[in-house]
Design a protein around this motif. Structure first.
Motif, PDB file in Angstrom:
ATOM      1  N   GLU A  93      19.505 194.506  67.059  1.00  0.00           N
ATOM      2  CA  GLU A  93      20.492 194.078  68.054  1.00  0.00           C
ATOM      3  C   GLU A  93      21.875 193.914  67.428  1.00  0.00           C
ATOM      4  O   GLU A  93      22.899 194.243  68.055  1.00  0.00           O
ATOM      5  N   ILE A  94      21.904 193.393  66.190  1.00  0.00           N
ATOM      6  CA  ILE A  94      23.185 193.232  65.498  1.00  0.00           C
ATOM      7  C   ILE A  94      23.888 194.576  65.343  1.00  0.00           C
ATOM      8  O   ILE A  94      25.070 194.737  65.682  1.00  0.00           O
ATOM      9  N   LEU A 306      28.432 185.222  61.967  1.00  0.00           N
ATOM     10  CA  LEU A 306      29.322 184.072  61.852  1.00  0.00           C
ATOM     11  C   LEU A 306      30.800 184.454  61.917  1.00  0.00           C
ATOM     12  O   LEU A 306      31.633 183.624  62.301  1.00  0.00           O
ATOM     13  N   SER A 307      31.145 185.661  61.514  1.00  0.00           N
ATOM     14  CA  SER A 307      32.521 186.134  61.691  1.00  0.00           C
ATOM     15  C   SER A 307      32.519 187.640  61.797  1.00  0.00           C
ATOM     16  O   SER A 307      31.679 188.316  61.191  1.00  0.00           O
ATOM     17  N   PHE A 308      33.481 188.162  62.563  1.00  0.00           N
ATOM     18  CA  PHE A 308      33.568 189.602  62.788  1.00  0.00           C
ATOM     19  C   PHE A 308      35.014 189.902  63.187  1.00  0.00           C
ATOM     20  O   PHE A 308      35.477 189.474  64.243  1.00  0.00           O
ATOM     21  N   PHE A 309      35.740 190.604  62.317  1.00  0.00           N
ATOM     22  CA  PHE A 309      37.156 190.836  62.591  1.00  0.00           C
ATOM     23  C   PHE A 309      37.650 192.126  61.944  1.00  0.00           C
ATOM     24  O   PHE A 309      36.991 192.702  61.069  1.00  0.00           O
ATOM     25  N   ILE A 310      38.843 192.550  62.395  1.00  0.00           N
ATOM     26  CA  ILE A 310      39.545 193.696  61.818  1.00  0.00           C
ATOM     27  C   ILE A 310      40.823 193.191  61.160  1.00  0.00           C
ATOM     28  O   ILE A 310      41.543 192.366  61.727  1.00  0.00           O
ATOM     29  N   LEU A 311      41.102 193.670  59.949  1.00  0.00           N
ATOM     30  CA  LEU A 311      42.340 193.360  59.235  1.00  0.00           C
ATOM     31  C   LEU A 311      43.148 194.651  59.124  1.00  0.00           C
ATOM     32  O   LEU A 311      42.637 195.666  58.654  1.00  0.00           O
ATOM     33  N   ASP A 312      44.442 194.599  59.553  1.00  0.00           N
ATOM     34  CA  ASP A 312      45.252 195.813  59.482  1.00  0.00           C
ATOM     35  C   ASP A 312      46.252 195.748  58.328  1.00  0.00           C
ATOM     36  O   ASP A 312      46.286 194.792  57.558  1.00  0.00           O
ATOM     37  N   LYS A 313      47.082 196.782  58.228  1.00  0.00           N
ATOM     38  CA  LYS A 313      48.020 196.914  57.106  1.00  0.00           C
ATOM     39  C   LYS A 313      49.049 195.784  57.061  1.00  0.00           C
ATOM     40  O   LYS A 313      49.541 195.427  55.985  1.00  0.00           O
ATOM     41  N   GLN A 314      49.357 195.229  58.221  1.00  0.00           N
ATOM     42  CA  GLN A 314      50.358 194.173  58.295  1.00  0.00           C
ATOM     43  C   GLN A 314      49.755 192.781  58.076  1.00  0.00           C
ATOM     44  O   GLN A 314      50.452 191.776  58.139  1.00  0.00           O
ATOM     45  N   GLY A 315      48.457 192.735  57.816  1.00  0.00           N
ATOM     46  CA  GLY A 315      47.789 191.455  57.610  1.00  0.00           C
ATOM     47  C   GLY A 315      47.342 190.785  58.892  1.00  0.00           C
ATOM     48  O   GLY A 315      46.859 189.644  58.875  1.00  0.00           O
ATOM     49  N   LYS A 316      47.487 191.473  60.017  1.00  0.00           N
ATOM     50  CA  LYS A 316      47.061 190.917  61.298  1.00  0.00           C
ATOM     51  C   LYS A 316      45.549 191.025  61.449  1.00  0.00           C
ATOM     52  O   LYS A 316      44.953 192.057  61.137  1.00  0.00           O
ATOM     53  N   ARG A 317      44.945 189.935  61.951  1.00  0.00           N
ATOM     54  CA  ARG A 317      43.502 189.921  62.196  1.00  0.00           C
ATOM     55  C   ARG A 317      43.228 190.002  63.689  1.00  0.00           C
ATOM     56  O   ARG A 317      43.815 189.271  64.480  1.00  0.00           O
ATOM     57  N   THR A 318      42.311 190.873  64.035  1.00  0.00           N
ATOM     58  CA  THR A 318      41.844 190.971  65.415  1.00  0.00           C
ATOM     59  C   THR A 318      40.396 190.523  65.444  1.00  0.00           C
ATOM     60  O   THR A 318      39.524 191.155  64.835  1.00  0.00           O
ATOM     61  N   PHE A 321      34.528 188.858  67.415  1.00  0.00           N
ATOM     62  CA  PHE A 321      33.267 188.120  67.514  1.00  0.00           C
ATOM     63  C   PHE A 321      32.821 187.969  68.973  1.00  0.00           C
ATOM     64  O   PHE A 321      31.687 188.311  69.319  1.00  0.00           O
ATOM     65  N   ASN A 322      33.683 187.416  69.809  1.00  0.00           N
ATOM     66  CA  ASN A 322      33.290 187.161  71.199  1.00  0.00           C
ATOM     67  C   ASN A 322      33.000 188.467  71.945  1.00  0.00           C
ATOM     68  O   ASN A 322      32.107 188.518  72.788  1.00  0.00           O
ATOM     69  N   LYS A 323      33.779 189.495  71.626  1.00  0.00           N
ATOM     70  CA  LYS A 323      33.549 190.781  72.301  1.00  0.00           C
ATOM     71  C   LYS A 323      32.177 191.346  71.958  1.00  0.00           C
ATOM     72  O   LYS A 323      31.492 191.914  72.813  1.00  0.00           O
ATOM     73  N   ALA A 324      31.759 191.155  70.690  1.00  0.00           N
ATOM     74  CA  ALA A 324      30.479 191.724  70.245  1.00  0.00           C
ATOM     75  C   ALA A 324      29.295 190.824  70.579  1.00  0.00           C
ATOM     76  O   ALA A 324      28.238 191.299  71.020  1.00  0.00           O
ATOM     77  N   PHE A 325      29.457 189.521  70.366  1.00  0.00           N
ATOM     78  CA  PHE A 325      28.302 188.615  70.410  1.00  0.00           C
ATOM     79  C   PHE A 325      28.398 187.513  71.464  1.00  0.00           C
ATOM     80  O   PHE A 325      27.455 186.744  71.633  1.00  0.00           O
ATOM     81  N   GLY A 326      29.523 187.449  72.181  1.00  0.00           N
ATOM     82  CA  GLY A 326      29.700 186.372  73.144  1.00  0.00           C
ATOM     83  C   GLY A 326      30.211 185.117  72.461  1.00  0.00           C
ATOM     84  O   GLY A 326      30.286 185.033  71.240  1.00  0.00           O
ATOM     85  N   SER A 327      30.559 184.127  73.258  1.00  0.00           N
ATOM     86  CA  SER A 327      31.139 182.906  72.704  1.00  0.00           C
ATOM     87  C   SER A 327      30.069 181.993  72.119  1.00  0.00           C
ATOM     88  O   SER A 327      28.901 182.116  72.420  1.00  0.00           O
TER      89      SER A 327
END
Length: 327
Positions: A93-94, A306-318, A321-327
């Motif tokens: 499922e993961i 426990l955490s799931f994010f994207i890091l871009d070139k500018q250091g911004k994190r998207t 987690f909620n989109k993939a696994f819910g709140s």
């Protein structure tokens, strides 16, 4: 026991009759030497078929014992896993939830390089485990993890990994400590194949570090223990939170808190290592962290994200987690 071997036994009997009839038919028309050769061959065929039948019979009994040893075992074990590790789901499922989240964003096995920071314990790398399934999904894997899943390859290891990324490609990192569950639903224990002395520790390094920290003995030196640096580092880090772990009450709660602390230790080191100094202008880093839960054979392992994010070139994190696994 189910009669799964019955068709094979019928086949075995038929083969024996055919071979015997063949030997008899040639005995009247051929000389004794050739007949003896036929008899030897038929004997070899008989022994081979009998051996295969015995193996199938043993495997059938084992599978039946696995299925029937506790009619409600999977429900009990899953309840324990989910009670201590909220949001834990199966490895399959993961991977499905991660794939359905990042694939629409343009991440593919062709443009995404995979690394994992997971404890080397063999029970974390079996077929069907989250590590195995991510490798099958994303392809080749770079190993960053040491004891308790801490990314001990450090900045140098991450730098080497990230510079293997395809042109304009991305990196994906999985970081997770692990905890075993035995047949009696005890956390921190695992029944290993071939060991008859009862369940052993899992994660053995984390549990060993906690016991050492609670022993009252002087801690091993980080400066003079290069041959066992990973364990020494883990002991020092666990020592900082041993009182928090001991205050959790029963053993299951303590084991759950211990692996959560190992996740924090590993995540903090990972945060010091990661960057997006690789690839092209649109390259990114995807990070998934959590806790791998080793369920007893034959049940599927669980994983608590426990955490799931994207890091871009500018250091911004998207945050994904909620989109993939819910709140």
């Amino acid at each position: 026991m189910k009669n799964n071997c019955f068709p094979f036994l019928l086949l075995l009997a038929s083969c024996i009759q055919i071979v015997d009839a063949k030997v008899k038919s040639v005995s009247s028309a051929e000389d004794n030497e050739f007949t003896e050769q036929r008899a030897r061959v038929s004997g070899m065929i008989f022994v081979s078929l009998l051996t295969v039948g015995a193996i199938l019979l043993v495997n059938t009994r084992k599978n039946d014992e696995d299925e029937n040893r506790h009619p409600n075992a999977i429900n009990i074990l899953a309840e324990v896993a989910q009670r201590q590790f909220k949001g834990a789901i199966t490895s399959e499922e993961i991977v499905d939830k991660v794939r359905s989240t990042i694939a629409p964003l343009g991440y593919t096995p062709e443009n995404t390089l995979f690394a994992q920071s997971v404890c080397p314990d063999e029970i974390n790398h079996e077929e069907g485990d989250v590590t195995d399934m991510f490798t099958k999904y994303l392809g080749e894997v770079f190993h960053m993890g040491g004891l308790a899943g801490v990314p001990f390859t450090g900045k140098t290891g991450f730098g080497a990994f990230s510079h293997h990324v395809p042109d304009d490609g991305h990196c994906f990192v999985l970081m997770a400590p692990h905890i075993g569950v035995d047949d009696a639903a005890h956390l921190g224990k695992y029944s290993r194949i071939g060991q008859g002395g009862g369940p052993g520790a899992a994660c053995g390094a984390a549990i060993g570090a906690f016991k050492c920290a609670c022993s009252g003995k002087p801690l091993p030196s980080l400066q003079n223990n290069y041959s066992d640096y990973q364990m020494t580092y883990l002991i020092h880090e666990v020592n900082k939170v041993k009182d928090e772990i001991k205050a959790c009450g029963d053993d299951n709660s303590q084991q759950a808190e211990l692996v959560r602390q190992c996740h924090r230790i590993g995540k903090e080191m990972l945060e010091e290592m990661i960057n997006v100094n690789y690839g092209g202008k649109d390259s990114t880093l995807v990070v998934l962290t959590g806790i791998q839960i080793n369920m007893p054979t034959p049940f599927d392992d669980y994983f608590q994200p426990l955490s799931f994010f994207i890091l871009d070139k500018q250091g911004k994190r998207t945050d994904l987690f909620n989109k993939a696994f819910g709140s």
